[in-house]
Design a protein around this motif. Sequence first.
Motif, PDB file in Angstrom:
ATOM      1  N   ASN A 173       0.898  -1.298  -0.116  1.00  0.00           N
ATOM      2  CA  ASN A 173       0.114  -0.031   0.110  1.00  0.00           C
ATOM      3  C   ASN A 173       0.950   1.059  -0.222  1.00  0.00           C
ATOM      4  O   ASN A 173       0.417   2.210  -0.641  1.00  0.00           O
ATOM      5  N   LEU A 174       2.013   1.335   0.642  1.00  0.00           N
ATOM      6  CA  LEU A 174       2.865   2.337   0.787  1.00  0.00           C
ATOM      7  C   LEU A 174       3.480   2.779  -0.600  1.00  0.00           C
ATOM      8  O   LEU A 174       3.772   3.737  -1.124  1.00  0.00           O
ATOM      9  N   LEU A 175       3.746   1.464  -1.268  1.00  0.00           N
ATOM     10  CA  LEU A 175       4.392   1.565  -2.607  1.00  0.00           C
ATOM     11  C   LEU A 175       3.463   2.315  -3.693  1.00  0.00           C
ATOM     12  O   LEU A 175       3.719   3.068  -4.296  1.00  0.00           O
ATOM     13  N   GLN A 176       2.081   1.944  -3.394  1.00  0.00           N
ATOM     14  CA  GLN A 176       1.179   2.385  -4.424  1.00  0.00           C
ATOM     15  C   GLN A 176       0.954   3.931  -4.027  1.00  0.00           C
ATOM     16  O   GLN A 176       0.713   4.669  -5.003  1.00  0.00           O
ATOM     17  N   LEU A 177       0.906   4.269  -2.650  1.00  0.00           N
ATOM     18  CA  LEU A 177       0.673   5.631  -2.209  1.00  0.00           C
ATOM     19  C   LEU A 177       1.709   6.451  -2.460  1.00  0.00           C
ATOM     20  O   LEU A 177       1.560   7.685  -3.035  1.00  0.00           O
ATOM     21  N   SER A 178       3.174   5.918  -2.422  1.00  0.00           N
ATOM     22  CA  SER A 178       4.220   6.897  -2.878  1.00  0.00           C
ATOM     23  C   SER A 178       4.243   7.010  -4.145  1.00  0.00           C
ATOM     24  O   SER A 178       4.711   8.180  -4.750  1.00  0.00           O
ATOM     25  N   SER A 179       4.001   6.058  -4.930  1.00  0.00           N
ATOM     26  CA  SER A 179       3.944   6.193  -6.331  1.00  0.00           C
ATOM     27  C   SER A 179       2.895   7.176  -6.798  1.00  0.00           C
ATOM     28  O   SER A 179       3.050   7.915  -7.812  1.00  0.00           O
ATOM     29  N   SER A 180       1.777   7.483  -6.304  1.00  0.00           N
ATOM     30  CA  SER A 180       0.708   8.277  -6.821  1.00  0.00           C
ATOM     31  C   SER A 180       1.232   9.573  -6.087  1.00  0.00           C
ATOM     32  O   SER A 180       0.916  10.652  -6.999  1.00  0.00           O
ATOM     33  N   LEU A 181       2.071   9.900  -4.930  1.00  0.00           N
ATOM     34  CA  LEU A 181       2.288  11.040  -4.580  1.00  0.00           C
ATOM     35  C   LEU A 181       3.476  11.512  -5.454  1.00  0.00           C
ATOM     36  O   LEU A 181       3.663  12.781  -5.653  1.00  0.00           O
ATOM     37  N   VAL A 182       4.470  10.625  -5.970  1.00  0.00           N
ATOM     38  CA  VAL A 182       5.378  11.022  -6.917  1.00  0.00           C
ATOM     39  C   VAL A 182       4.711  11.514  -8.170  1.00  0.00           C
ATOM     40  O   VAL A 182       5.433  12.534  -8.581  1.00  0.00           O
ATOM     41  N   SER A 184       1.958  12.961  -8.545  1.00  0.00           N
ATOM     42  CA  SER A 184       1.427  14.297  -8.356  1.00  0.00           C
ATOM     43  C   SER A 184       2.420  15.194  -7.968  1.00  0.00           C
ATOM     44  O   SER A 184       2.114  16.554  -7.735  1.00  0.00           O
ATOM     45  N   GLY A 185       3.487  14.820  -7.580  1.00  0.00           N
ATOM     46  CA  GLY A 185       4.588  15.949  -7.467  1.00  0.00           C
ATOM     47  C   GLY A 185       4.679  16.168  -5.968  1.00  0.00           C
ATOM     48  O   GLY A 185       5.198  17.081  -5.504  1.00  0.00           O
ATOM     49  N   LEU A 186       3.962  15.464  -4.955  1.00  0.00           N
ATOM     50  CA  LEU A 186       4.250  15.796  -3.570  1.00  0.00           C
ATOM     51  C   LEU A 186       5.272  14.886  -2.962  1.00  0.00           C
ATOM     52  O   LEU A 186       5.385  15.217  -1.593  1.00  0.00           O
ATOM     53  N   ALA A 187       5.783  14.008  -3.536  1.00  0.00           N
ATOM     54  CA  ALA A 187       7.010  13.413  -2.970  1.00  0.00           C
ATOM     55  C   ALA A 187       8.085  13.035  -4.024  1.00  0.00           C
ATOM     56  O   ALA A 187       7.779  13.010  -5.221  1.00  0.00           O
ATOM     57  N   SER A 188       9.202  12.834  -3.558  1.00  0.00           N
ATOM     58  CA  SER A 188      10.256  12.572  -4.366  1.00  0.00           C
ATOM     59  C   SER A 188      10.041  11.069  -4.778  1.00  0.00           C
ATOM     60  O   SER A 188       9.595  10.091  -4.386  1.00  0.00           O
ATOM     61  N   ALA A 189      10.915  10.867  -6.050  1.00  0.00           N
ATOM     62  CA  ALA A 189      11.086   9.467  -6.530  1.00  0.00           C
ATOM     63  C   ALA A 189      11.642   8.441  -5.808  1.00  0.00           C
ATOM     64  O   ALA A 189      11.387   7.310  -5.693  1.00  0.00           O
ATOM     65  N   ALA A 190      12.382   8.978  -4.773  1.00  0.00           N
ATOM     66  CA  ALA A 190      13.197   8.150  -3.909  1.00  0.00           C
ATOM     67  C   ALA A 190      12.330   7.515  -2.855  1.00  0.00           C
ATOM     68  O   ALA A 190      12.644   6.278  -2.391  1.00  0.00           O
ATOM     69  N   ASP A 191      11.112   7.665  -2.698  1.00  0.00           N
ATOM     70  CA  ASP A 191      10.023   7.267  -1.747  1.00  0.00           C
ATOM     71  C   ASP A 191       9.501   5.890  -2.280  1.00  0.00           C
ATOM     72  O   ASP A 191       9.448   5.090  -1.598  1.00  0.00           O
ATOM     73  N   SER A 192       9.459   5.795  -3.754  1.00  0.00           N
ATOM     74  CA  SER A 192       9.184   4.652  -4.293  1.00  0.00           C
ATOM     75  C   SER A 192       9.826   3.447  -4.206  1.00  0.00           C
ATOM     76  O   SER A 192       9.844   2.302  -3.920  1.00  0.00           O
ATOM     77  N   LEU A 193      11.371   4.027  -4.426  1.00  0.00           N
ATOM     78  CA  LEU A 193      12.472   2.995  -4.398  1.00  0.00           C
ATOM     79  C   LEU A 193      12.450   2.347  -2.830  1.00  0.00           C
ATOM     80  O   LEU A 193      12.595   1.239  -2.528  1.00  0.00           O
ATOM     81  N   ILE A 194      12.428   3.374  -2.022  1.00  0.00           N
ATOM     82  CA  ILE A 194      12.361   3.154  -0.377  1.00  0.00           C
ATOM     83  C   ILE A 194      11.043   1.734  -0.127  1.00  0.00           C
ATOM     84  O   ILE A 194      11.495   1.121   0.475  1.00  0.00           O
ATOM     85  N   ALA A 195      10.013   2.473  -0.629  1.00  0.00           N
ATOM     86  CA  ALA A 195       8.840   1.267  -0.516  1.00  0.00           C
ATOM     87  C   ALA A 195       8.966   0.112  -1.125  1.00  0.00           C
ATOM     88  O   ALA A 195       8.484  -1.044  -0.508  1.00  0.00           O
ATOM     89  N   SER A 196       9.672   0.049  -2.229  1.00  0.00           N
ATOM     90  CA  SER A 196       9.690  -1.198  -2.963  1.00  0.00           C
ATOM     91  C   SER A 196      10.769  -2.023  -2.270  1.00  0.00           C
ATOM     92  O   SER A 196      10.770  -3.276  -2.306  1.00  0.00           O
ATOM     93  N   THR A 197      11.808  -1.405  -1.648  1.00  0.00           N
ATOM     94  CA  THR A 197      12.771  -2.296  -0.962  1.00  0.00           C
ATOM     95  C   THR A 197      12.178  -2.985   0.442  1.00  0.00           C
ATOM     96  O   THR A 197      12.454  -4.066   0.469  1.00  0.00           O
ATOM     97  N   LEU A 398       8.339   9.867   3.606  1.00  0.00           N
ATOM     98  CA  LEU A 398       8.018   8.445   4.060  1.00  0.00           C
ATOM     99  C   LEU A 398       9.004   7.718   4.962  1.00  0.00           C
ATOM    100  O   LEU A 398       8.768   6.876   5.632  1.00  0.00           O
ATOM    101  N   THR A 399      10.173   8.441   5.246  1.00  0.00           N
ATOM    102  CA  THR A 399      11.137   7.706   6.145  1.00  0.00           C
ATOM    103  C   THR A 399      10.576   7.735   7.593  1.00  0.00           C
ATOM    104  O   THR A 399      10.646   7.134   8.258  1.00  0.00           O
ATOM    105  N   THR A 400       9.890   8.912   7.912  1.00  0.00           N
ATOM    106  CA  THR A 400       9.410   9.021   9.197  1.00  0.00           C
ATOM    107  C   THR A 400       8.231   7.940   9.392  1.00  0.00           C
ATOM    108  O   THR A 400       7.969   7.519  10.464  1.00  0.00           O
ATOM    109  N   LEU A 401       7.524   7.699   8.152  1.00  0.00           N
ATOM    110  CA  LEU A 401       6.391   6.849   8.406  1.00  0.00           C
ATOM    111  C   LEU A 401       6.880   5.342   8.497  1.00  0.00           C
ATOM    112  O   LEU A 401       6.279   4.750   9.189  1.00  0.00           O
TER     113      LEU A 401
END
Length: 444
Positions: A173-182, A184-197, A398-401
């Motif tokens: 769910n975090l991966l899907q959410l971070s991808s959506s935020l990326v 929309s420009g509300l999050a960086s692309a690194a969030d998706s990588l961290i969630a995928s890992t 995403l790091t805090t979450l």
Amino acid sequence: MLIMGCFVLSYSVTCAQTSENIPLSQLYQEAAAYPGLQAEASSIKSADYDYRLAKQKILPDLNLQAQNTFGTFEGAAGAFIPLPGFFNVSGTGINGNTAVNSMASATIKWDFLRFGKYRDQVQLAQVNQQQARTSFDIEALKLKHEVTQVYLGWMYSNAMHGWANREAERNKNLLQLSSSLVRSGLASAADSLIASTSLQQARGQIKKWEAQTNRFKNQLFEYTGTELINENVPKPFFLITQAEVHNSIPLHPLLTEKEHQQERLEVREEIINHQVFPDISLLAGGLVRGVGFGDDSQAFQDSYQLPINNYLMGVGLTWDLSQWYSKGLKTQQVQEEQQRVAQEMEVVKRSLNEQQNSLQFHIQKSKEEIIEAEAAYQSAAESYRLFKVRYESGLIDLTTLLQIQQSLQFTEKSRIEAYYDYWQYWNNYAYTQADFSVLTTVFN
């Protein structure tokens, strides 16, 4: 419609039956066919036969013998050949070399007075019989402990497999959410990588606990021949029993085994004392014999043409005097073994007492740990829900979450481990009490 209704009803009943938890008492019953336990049952039967044979020792010994020989018949009066039984040859010097000799005999010996030796052998066989049954009880108790331990291990690994699945679902769910935020420009692309890992790590944990669950299922099948179908953790695993522990040392099979060893040594001491006395026997025998020879030196005449009948009756005494000077050393040896068994029995008592005291303390503290773990888990779950909402709003990164999620992951894992340790303590306590009724009541 009627046919379809019956099909749906039968399918639902079948699913309900396959999803039911197998009672622990049923696993114990099926484990009774385990080869290791059956071997001890065979030892009981063997000891029963030894006891019955020992009781038959009071019956007299009866020996029958028949022989037909061809040899010389000339010899000095009273000469004999020391073959099994006995065979005399005698003659008057008649010319001839060989003759047919036939003999049939029967002897009986009855040791009717042995000064307690027969009673000691019967008593020793009876003690061995009781000790074989105690060995069976010990093996059955160990098997129950092993089956319960594997059953608890299956529930624990199954619960951890569910924990890994929930963790993977949260990361998904975090991966899907971070991808959506990326996007929309509300999050960086690194969030998706961290969630995928994090998702890949969670999937690795799923594979690990699948293997652990399968291992415990195979072990349980080895002991009971029953394959667990239900993949859900039984509800009682996440409960605390209301049964109370009590500080008492029951008549544990391990203590009973030591008592039988002491009884065996006491009987051995009685045997040594009675070995110095003689055996008084009643002896009797009979003989029918014929020799086939004649004045015309024909050796192959009727062997019973000149029959000879003999009988014998009497009372005999057999006394092994060497037992008098070996009695002291044998008695001292047995007494030393009695002291050894007494010390071992004291060790078993202290060990059971110490284990019970320790397990009582662990059970109580484990209850308190479960209460704290449940509270921590509820707090962590609520905290994760709130921080996830804040991440969706773009208020935190995403790091805090993920840190909050790791806290939830740790507290949920600690909660499962607390319950597992709690039931393991109960399993060990049941072994020291030789009573698994609490566990069979809970996991029924």
